[in-house]
Design a protein around this motif. Structure first.
Motif, mmCIF file in Angstrom:
data_model
loop_
_atom_site.group_PDB
_atom_site.id
_atom_site.type_symbol
_atom_site.label_atom_id
_atom_site.label_comp_id
_atom_site.label_asym_id
_atom_site.label_seq_id
_atom_site.Cartn_x
_atom_site.Cartn_y
_atom_site.Cartn_z
ATOM 1 N N PRO A 172 -42.491 -16.408 -36.139
ATOM 2 C CA PRO A 172 -41.126 -15.962 -35.831
ATOM 3 C C PRO A 172 -40.471 -15.369 -37.066
ATOM 4 O O PRO A 172 -40.814 -15.709 -38.194
ATOM 5 C CB PRO A 172 -40.429 -17.254 -35.393
ATOM 6 N N TYR B 292 -46.202 -12.568 -27.622
ATOM 7 C CA TYR B 292 -44.809 -12.911 -27.354
ATOM 8 C C TYR B 292 -43.914 -12.099 -28.280
ATOM 9 O O TYR B 292 -44.165 -12.007 -29.487
ATOM 10 C CB TYR B 292 -44.565 -14.404 -27.583
ATOM 11 N N THR C 92 -39.551 -10.861 -29.039
ATOM 12 C CA THR C 92 -38.135 -11.136 -28.781
ATOM 13 C C THR C 92 -37.327 -9.865 -28.606
ATOM 14 O O THR C 92 -36.234 -9.897 -28.050
ATOM 15 C CB THR C 92 -37.534 -11.957 -29.942
ATOM 16 N N SER D 140 -41.591 -11.614 -23.144
ATOM 17 C CA SER D 140 -40.583 -12.473 -23.759
ATOM 18 C C SER D 140 -40.423 -13.768 -22.964
ATOM 19 O O SER D 140 -39.483 -14.536 -23.197
ATOM 20 C CB SER D 140 -39.239 -11.743 -23.832
ATOM 21 N N ALA E 96 -44.663 -13.233 -31.900
ATOM 22 C CA ALA E 96 -43.759 -12.380 -32.680
ATOM 23 C C ALA E 96 -44.533 -11.279 -33.403
ATOM 24 O O ALA E 96 -45.678 -11.460 -33.823
ATOM 25 C CB ALA E 96 -42.914 -13.169 -33.665
#
Length: 350
Positions: A79, A36, A38, A62, A12
């Protein structure tokens, strides 16, 4: 002598994650191997582009399965949601990757037995470690007070305050947290549950343990301040007479007396009734005892003469600097006390 390097994945890239990603790219001890995201608009972009740095050759994805399949020593798990998905933490651990998480859960914690058991099992499966950390809960609420306590001959009570002016330091969840609401309604139904202290309990317990004590109970207090006039902030407006300030107070009691008190003073400027705190955003530690002391943790003054609030980037960085120590630790849940004095690597530029 060449320093050991650590292969790291950044999970994130919000405010906290971006601070971490920039750190990993610029630190010669870290080998960034994956990112990673989103946000669909970030997928396929170079990691460097995401934080305003030169190209790294690492493209954001993703695809969780692709992340799980990567060879990596550690994942900095950041996150954006306030409650991190435990299943993803456990998947990462079981895949053989150490996890450092500024999103929690903050363990060990007697209030989170199920989370503790699941993470311990995943650590055993992957033969790795898990470390939950942050600025608060975390550094300002445990490491800093314990360090300062070494200057005391007697500790009676430790008070830690988070002080934020949300006009000078805008935050997207200002409305979500109830600013602008009817004062009586918010007092009856606070947006921050009275049970929230349980997520900070690991820091409280760490202080108590460091002082050779045990927490008997935690009491909770909540009060609000009314805006004396309409207050403009980056994300909207708070009308006069509505909630313009909030003060949360959690007190841990030992042997019948307050030992640890956490204060959270969130205010929209100073046109409030009452005004609890004035001045710059900071974390403040006051230790009552002998000799009494007070310490302020805050950003340096910028060109405009203000001290910005760095709580979010600090949340990421306190996890980044612990990555090597967590990777080198014995498998299982590790705390700041387990890691000892963390020696951040690769920070000195020559």
């Amino acid at each position: 002598m060449t320093e050991q390097t650590y292969r790291v994945i950044q999970w994130a890239t919000g405010t906290v994650g971006s601070a971490a990603l920039k750190y990993f790219i610029e630190n010669p001890v870290i080998d960034l191997v994956g990112v990673y995201v989103t946000n669909p608009e970030k997928v396929g972009k170079d990691a460097g582009e995401l934080v305003g740095l030169p190209s790294t050759g690492i493209k954001a994805t993703s695809d969780i399965d692709a992340i799980l399949a990567m060879e990596a020593d550690c994942v900095l798990f950041a996150p954006s949601m306030m409650t991190p998905p435990l299943e993803q933490v456990c998947q990462l651990l079981a895949s053989g990757k150490n996890v450092v998480s500024p999103a929690g859960p903050f363990l060990p914690n007697k209030w989170l037995p199920e989370e503790t058991a699941r993470i311990e099992a995943a650590c055993r499966e992957g033969n790795v470690s898990f470390h939950g950390c942050g600025i608060h809960p975390g550094f300002s609420g445990d490491i800093l007070p314990l360090t300062l306590a070494r200057l005391m001959s007697r500790v009676d009570c430790i008070e830690v305050s988070e002080i934020i002016d949300k006009v000078r330091n805008p935050m997207i969840y200002t409305e979500i947290m109830g600013f602008g609401a009817d004062p009586e309604e918010l007092l009856a139904n606070p947006r921050r549950s009275p049970e929230t202290y349980k997520h900070f309990y690991s820091s409280m317990a760490m202080i108590a343990e460091g002082l050779g004590k045990e927490i008997e109970k935690v009491t909770v207090k909540f009060e609000v301040a009314k805006a004396l006039k309409d207050i403009q902030h980056l994300y909207g407006e708070v009308k006069a007479g509505t909630v313009g300030g909030q003060h949360y107070e959690w007190t841990a009691w030992c042997e019948g007396a307050p030992l640890i008190v956490y204060h959270f003073y969130w205010q929209l400027g100073e046109d409030l009734d009452p005004v609890w705190e004035q001045g710059e955003a900071k974390y403040r530690v006051r230790i009552k005892g002998e000799p009494p002391l007070e310490c302020h943790l805050m950003a340096m003054e910028e060109e405009d003469g203000r001290h910005p609030f760095l709580g979010l980037p600090w949340t990421g960085l306190v996890g980044c600097t612990a990555v090597p120590a967590v990777c080198d630790a014995a498998p299982g849940i590790v705390t700041h006390l387990d890691l000892g004095v963390v020696q951040p690597k690769g920070l000195v530029r020559r």
